[in-house]
Structures are given as C-alpha cells and as structure tokens.
Design an enzyme around this catalytic site. Structure first.
Site: not given
Ligand code: AMP
Length: 290
Positions: A40, A46-47, A157, A159-160, A186, A197
């Site tokens: 997004m 991280g991306h 990731g 992360k989600d 990350v 965020r």
C-alpha cells in the site's frame, strides 16, 4: 558511473491492468521468472526486504502500490493513510524494480462493483473479528492483483501473519498458479516492527509502542523457562503492555500457526499475536515460538 545510472533507473510505472498484464506475459514468454510484491506504499525497509527477496530469485520484479479502500472500515484511517509516492519510486528505483503497478481506485472498483471474495476460515478470528470486512477487502484486491499480474511468485511479510496465512489458504483453495513466499518481520534496532502506521506515532508513543515487541519477547522467555500455560503467558504480556499505558488491547493470542486455533498450552510451534492501540494508532506484531 554505470552503477549510478543503473541504480537510478526508475521502474516502468503502469496504471492500466491490461498493460501490466501484457508486460508480465511478455516477460514470461521470454522465459523470465516474475516476482510480485504487493504493497500500500509508504515504503519502509520491511517492504524493501520483500523486494530484495524477489530480486534474489526472480528476473523481473513487479511492485504494486494501491491503498485499498475495501480493506478499511468506515472509521479507520483510509483518508489519512500515509502516501509518499515520490520517495516510494526512488526506493524502488534504487533496488532496480522493473515495474510498478499503481491502479486508480475506479479501475480496481469500477462503478457497480459488487463481486467480493469470501475469505477462508483462518480469516475469521483476530483481525477478522476486530476489523469486520477487512480480509474480504484484502482477499478481493489480492485476487485481482494475481489475476492482472500472473507472476510466478508473490512475496508477503510475516508482519501481517494472519493476512499471509489467509492468502496462502486462498491460493490453495482457489488453485491459483502462484507460489507464496512469506518473509521475516523487519524491525528497528530497538525491536519495533516496521509499519507504515509507525509514522503516526509521536516520539513518546513510539517509545510506548516498544511494549508490543517486549511482550512478545517475554512470551518467548516464559516458554523457554518451561511455562506452557498460555493463560499465564497472556496475563504476563498484558502486564507489560499495561505498564506502558497500553490499555486498549484488541487481542493477545497464542495460536497454532497453521490453523490459528487458540492454544491452552504450548507444546509445539505456536505464533503469539498482539494487536493494540498506542494512542489512536492501531499496531500489530507477532512472534513465532517453537
Ligand atoms: P502494507 O503496505 O502494509 O500492505 O504491506 C505490504 C507488505 O509488506 C505485506 O506483505 C506486509 O506484511 C509486508 N510488511 C509490512 N511491514 C513489514 C515488516 N516490518 N517486515 C516485513 N514485511 C512487512
């Protein structure tokens, strides 16, 4: 000099689904392996770790930037979600991403749009409960991206965690011809999981937010000490969060990482997931323990 020129080469930016589809088909026809990194935007390391992973095993990397209205609830932060297109393109150029697909909202959701994906069972709990409709929006847009960008491999990731699992289940259930890679979280040096965020956080809130990763670390430490009752672990984690003033906690969950079923005891691999508000900012984090 060549290196500098190569590094600053911008990705080809496409907005049209048909154009990106043709470009990917052309690459495949030439025998290229294509990797897809959906985002997004408001890109961070991280991306970019997903882009690195894609570069390592693909010849052509396609990133997408689309702030998907269908995955935001009516009172969530769709309007204020950070958008930083210029610096995103620079970051993607530095990593020599080949293609950037950023469709207009009306292209993804044309007038009269009403066909949504009903997400798999793993989407029901946790984020699914706290953010009704969220995974329906995610599943719908990801299916559309997979359809327009027929990549060999897609990168997501950890992360989600629940989102990646949900997409893995959708890929399996629908029989989509794409391989999934789920890449590690990350974190900043102090442990805070990178998130677009995090830009909402004040300096004090950012400090407070460290409690999320600290609570996960504590969970791991407790398991290492032989404590396996998840009720005790969850209570201790809650104490860490509350000690930092985090009281608005959506969930602390200790689950089977394949099914997301809540566990009463830790006997094998688990994933510990937490979602909580730091001020007005909702953050999520998780850690696998095994
Ligand atoms: P988003 O832009 O937030 O939708 O994220 C796009 C992709 O980047 C998703 O697959 C996320 O799981 C992944 N991602 C976000 N933050 C991180 C992180 N800190 N480490 C690794 N991957 C991440």
């Amino acid at each position: 000099m060549n290196e500098v020129l190569a590094r600053s080469k911008q990705p080809l930016v496409l907005q049209s689904p048909l154009e990106v589809h043709s470009a990917v088909i052309r690459a495949r026809t030439c025998g290229k392996r294509v990797g897809l990194v959906p985002t997004m935007g408001a890109l961070h390391a991280g991306h970019l770790s997903l882009v690195h992973a894609a570069k390592a095993e693909c010849d052509v990397v396609v990133a997408t930037i689309f702030v998907n209205p269908a995955q935001f609830g009516p009172h969530e932060d769709f309007d204020s979600y950070p958008r930083s297109f210029e610096s995103d393109i620079e970051a993607l150029a530095d990593l020599q991403v080949d293609l950037l697909f950023c469709p207009a909202t009306a292209e993804v959701y044309p007038p009269g749009f009403s066909t949504y994906v009903d997400p798999p069972d793993v989407a029901k709990r946790l984020e699914g409960e706290c953010r009704p409709g969220h995974f329906r929006g995610v599943a719908t847009v990801v299916l559309k991206l997979f359809h327009w960008i027929p990549a060999h491999v897609a990168y997501f990731g950890e992360k989600d965690f629940q989102q990646s699992l949900m997409i893995e289940h959708m890929v399996r259930d629908v029989g989509l011809p794409i391989e999934m890679r789920v890449c590690p979280i990350v974190r900043d040096q102090d442990g805070l999981a990178l998130s677009s965020r995090n830009r909402y956080l004040s300096a004090i809130e950012r400090q407070t937010a460290l409690a999320l990763s600290e609570s996960l670390q504590l969970a791991e430490d407790l398991v290492r000490q032989g404590i396996c009752e998840t009720q005790i672990i969850r209570t201790e984690m809650r104490c860490v969060l509350e000690a930092q003033g985090i009281r608005d906690i959506d969930y602390i969950s200790i689950c089977n990482p394949q099914t997301l079923e809540e566990q009463s005891e830790v006997h094998s691999n688990v994933v510990v997931l937490v979602a909580a508000y730091v001020g007005k900012t909702r953050l999520i984090d998780n850690r696998r323990i095994g």
